[in-house]
Motif scaffolding. Sequence first.
Motif, mmCIF file in Angstrom:
data_model
loop_
_atom_site.group_PDB
_atom_site.id
_atom_site.type_symbol
_atom_site.label_atom_id
_atom_site.label_comp_id
_atom_site.label_asym_id
_atom_site.label_seq_id
_atom_site.Cartn_x
_atom_site.Cartn_y
_atom_site.Cartn_z
ATOM 1 N N ASN A 103 0.787 -1.318 -0.041
ATOM 2 C CA ASN A 103 0.127 -0.076 -0.119
ATOM 3 C C ASN A 103 0.580 1.286 -0.047
ATOM 4 O O ASN A 103 0.635 2.250 -0.732
ATOM 5 C CB ASN A 103 -1.042 0.062 1.303
ATOM 6 N N GLU A 104 1.977 1.316 0.696
ATOM 7 C CA GLU A 104 2.707 2.326 0.744
ATOM 8 C C GLU A 104 3.233 2.581 -0.593
ATOM 9 O O GLU A 104 3.638 3.816 -1.082
ATOM 10 C CB GLU A 104 3.872 2.300 1.857
ATOM 11 N N LEU A 105 3.970 1.744 -1.261
ATOM 12 C CA LEU A 105 4.502 1.622 -2.464
ATOM 13 C C LEU A 105 3.544 2.045 -3.329
ATOM 14 O O LEU A 105 3.809 2.931 -4.532
ATOM 15 C CB LEU A 105 5.050 0.336 -2.928
ATOM 16 N N ASN A 106 2.410 1.424 -3.383
ATOM 17 C CA ASN A 106 1.334 1.927 -4.498
ATOM 18 C C ASN A 106 0.944 3.439 -4.080
ATOM 19 O O ASN A 106 0.558 4.301 -5.303
ATOM 20 C CB ASN A 106 -0.102 1.217 -4.455
ATOM 21 N N ASP A 107 0.665 4.026 -2.907
ATOM 22 C CA ASP A 107 0.521 5.252 -2.635
ATOM 23 C C ASP A 107 1.617 6.341 -3.195
ATOM 24 O O ASP A 107 1.291 7.337 -3.883
ATOM 25 C CB ASP A 107 0.274 5.540 -1.259
ATOM 26 N N ALA A 108 2.871 5.904 -3.003
ATOM 27 C CA ALA A 108 3.984 6.490 -3.664
ATOM 28 C C ALA A 108 3.899 6.507 -4.994
ATOM 29 O O ALA A 108 4.206 7.739 -5.539
ATOM 30 C CB ALA A 108 5.405 5.870 -3.122
ATOM 31 N N TYR A 109 3.515 5.497 -5.902
ATOM 32 C CA TYR A 109 3.446 5.526 -7.066
ATOM 33 C C TYR A 109 2.182 6.412 -7.733
ATOM 34 O O TYR A 109 2.671 7.367 -8.522
ATOM 35 C CB TYR A 109 3.241 4.289 -7.634
ATOM 36 N N LYS A 110 1.153 6.407 -6.916
ATOM 37 C CA LYS A 110 -0.088 7.355 -7.551
ATOM 38 C C LYS A 110 0.480 8.581 -7.289
ATOM 39 O O LYS A 110 0.086 9.492 -8.268
ATOM 40 C CB LYS A 110 -1.222 6.818 -6.677
ATOM 41 N N LYS A 111 1.224 9.188 -6.273
ATOM 42 C CA LYS A 111 1.515 10.219 -5.993
ATOM 43 C C LYS A 111 2.585 10.976 -6.828
ATOM 44 O O LYS A 111 2.420 12.140 -7.410
ATOM 45 C CB LYS A 111 2.156 10.365 -4.358
ATOM 46 N N GLU A 112 3.463 10.064 -7.216
ATOM 47 C CA GLU A 112 4.475 10.553 -8.279
ATOM 48 C C GLU A 112 3.801 10.553 -9.497
ATOM 49 O O GLU A 112 4.206 11.716 -10.268
ATOM 50 C CB GLU A 112 5.615 9.354 -8.363
ATOM 51 N N VAL A 113 2.779 9.711 -9.942
ATOM 52 C CA VAL A 113 2.113 10.090 -11.349
ATOM 53 C C VAL A 113 1.558 11.290 -11.266
ATOM 54 O O VAL A 113 1.351 11.920 -12.349
ATOM 55 C CB VAL A 113 1.325 8.881 -11.731
ATOM 56 N N SER A 114 0.520 11.585 -10.185
ATOM 57 C CA SER A 114 -0.240 12.776 -10.181
ATOM 58 C C SER A 114 0.674 14.135 -10.003
ATOM 59 O O SER A 114 0.210 14.978 -10.581
ATOM 60 C CB SER A 114 -1.009 12.601 -8.988
ATOM 61 N N SER A 115 1.934 14.099 -9.692
ATOM 62 C CA SER A 115 2.787 15.032 -9.553
ATOM 63 C C SER A 115 3.647 15.082 -10.792
ATOM 64 O O SER A 115 4.467 16.293 -10.982
ATOM 65 C CB SER A 115 3.827 14.869 -8.358
ATOM 66 N N LEU A 116 3.258 14.270 -11.926
ATOM 67 C CA LEU A 116 4.407 14.337 -12.995
ATOM 68 C C LEU A 116 3.759 15.792 -13.727
ATOM 69 O O LEU A 116 2.561 16.273 -13.611
ATOM 70 C CB LEU A 116 3.982 13.417 -14.085
ATOM 71 N N PRO A 117 4.540 16.447 -14.784
ATOM 72 C CA PRO A 117 4.089 17.667 -15.486
ATOM 73 C C PRO A 117 2.688 17.322 -16.307
ATOM 74 O O PRO A 117 2.804 16.172 -16.636
ATOM 75 C CB PRO A 117 5.242 17.918 -16.587
ATOM 76 N N ASP A 118 1.945 18.457 -16.481
ATOM 77 C CA ASP A 118 0.678 18.101 -17.138
ATOM 78 C C ASP A 118 0.680 17.265 -18.163
ATOM 79 O O ASP A 118 0.152 16.086 -18.269
ATOM 80 C CB ASP A 118 -0.208 19.399 -17.216
ATOM 81 N N ALA B 65 3.278 15.222 -19.692
ATOM 82 C CA ALA B 65 3.589 13.949 -19.476
ATOM 83 C C ALA B 65 2.843 13.210 -18.713
ATOM 84 O O ALA B 65 2.557 11.783 -18.898
ATOM 85 C CB ALA B 65 4.977 14.198 -18.284
ATOM 86 N N ARG B 66 2.141 13.558 -17.729
ATOM 87 C CA ARG B 66 0.982 12.788 -16.894
ATOM 88 C C ARG B 66 0.001 12.280 -17.749
ATOM 89 O O ARG B 66 -0.565 11.242 -17.794
ATOM 90 C CB ARG B 66 0.357 13.671 -15.736
ATOM 91 N N LYS B 67 -0.757 13.352 -18.761
ATOM 92 C CA LYS B 67 -1.760 12.922 -19.583
ATOM 93 C C LYS B 67 -1.265 11.780 -20.277
ATOM 94 O O LYS B 67 -1.961 10.814 -20.625
ATOM 95 C CB LYS B 67 -2.299 14.038 -20.254
ATOM 96 N N VAL B 68 0.070 12.007 -21.168
ATOM 97 C CA VAL B 68 0.422 10.889 -22.074
ATOM 98 C C VAL B 68 0.534 9.729 -21.389
ATOM 99 O O VAL B 68 0.215 8.625 -21.837
ATOM 100 C CB VAL B 68 1.809 11.259 -22.703
ATOM 101 N N TYR B 69 1.451 9.551 -20.003
ATOM 102 C CA TYR B 69 1.668 8.589 -19.409
ATOM 103 C C TYR B 69 0.214 7.660 -18.962
ATOM 104 O O TYR B 69 0.215 6.419 -19.326
ATOM 105 C CB TYR B 69 2.289 8.891 -18.007
ATOM 106 N N LYS B 70 -0.996 8.423 -18.585
ATOM 107 C CA LYS B 70 -2.157 7.754 -18.168
ATOM 108 C C LYS B 70 -2.697 7.042 -19.404
ATOM 109 O O LYS B 70 -3.422 6.003 -19.329
ATOM 110 C CB LYS B 70 -2.936 8.958 -17.459
ATOM 111 N N LEU B 71 -2.727 8.027 -20.642
ATOM 112 C CA LEU B 71 -3.696 7.472 -21.826
ATOM 113 C C LEU B 71 -2.917 6.130 -22.135
ATOM 114 O O LEU B 71 -3.220 5.123 -22.696
ATOM 115 C CB LEU B 71 -3.416 8.440 -22.806
ATOM 116 N N LYS B 72 -1.432 6.150 -22.006
ATOM 117 C CA LYS B 72 -0.725 4.838 -22.412
ATOM 118 C C LYS B 72 -0.773 3.550 -21.326
ATOM 119 O O LYS B 72 -1.259 2.648 -21.660
ATOM 120 C CB LYS B 72 0.836 5.219 -22.590
#
Length: 194
Positions: free
Chosen positions: A116-131, A133-140
């Motif tokens: 859960n800690e690892l998953n939370d950290a991953y979600k946090k890092e994804v949400s803090s990506l530049p706009d 880059a985050r959108k591209v990453y999530k679509l992929k």
Amino acid sequence: MKEIELRLLEQIKRGNEMAFVQVYDKYWKLLFNSGYKRLQKREIVEGLVQEVFVEMWQKRKSLEIHTSLNSYLYTAMKYKVINQMKSQMVKEKYVAFVTSKKLSFGSEVEENIFYNELNDAYKKEVSSLPDQARKVYKLKKYQDLSYAEIAQEMQISVSTVEKHMIKALKILRNNLRNYSMSLGVLCLLNSGVF
């Protein structure tokens, strides 16, 4: 070096994107094929090819090529492939070690907490990506769209999609590195090695 390559290189050094696109179009497939022969993993090889070109563009002002453009790019790709293979070998050795020792991380509760800690950290890092880059990453990642589909959805070029994806992956790798190291230490502690 051929005269046409010299001219292209000089134009690239001056920031001429069209000259860079010419080089990209001419050598992309060659680099992809050379990497694919060794790695046999399309997405990884595509990412490595993009890294070669992104680094070339980033270093364009100080770029010194003494042989040929072909040799320069091929050598850059070769080192990317070697580093990827080394990284893969380390991962495989680690998995083999964990499997052979039949390691346990502790109780199921501890495992769930760590996950859960690892998953939370991953979600946090994804949400803090530049706009972008985050959108591209999530679509992929979450919609499994191809780079072409992402480019169409976001109304940007495929090469821009690739640059955003490389940026996102690099940020995530760097920022989550501590968690993967913590996992390794935890495994070693529980194995009785320390």
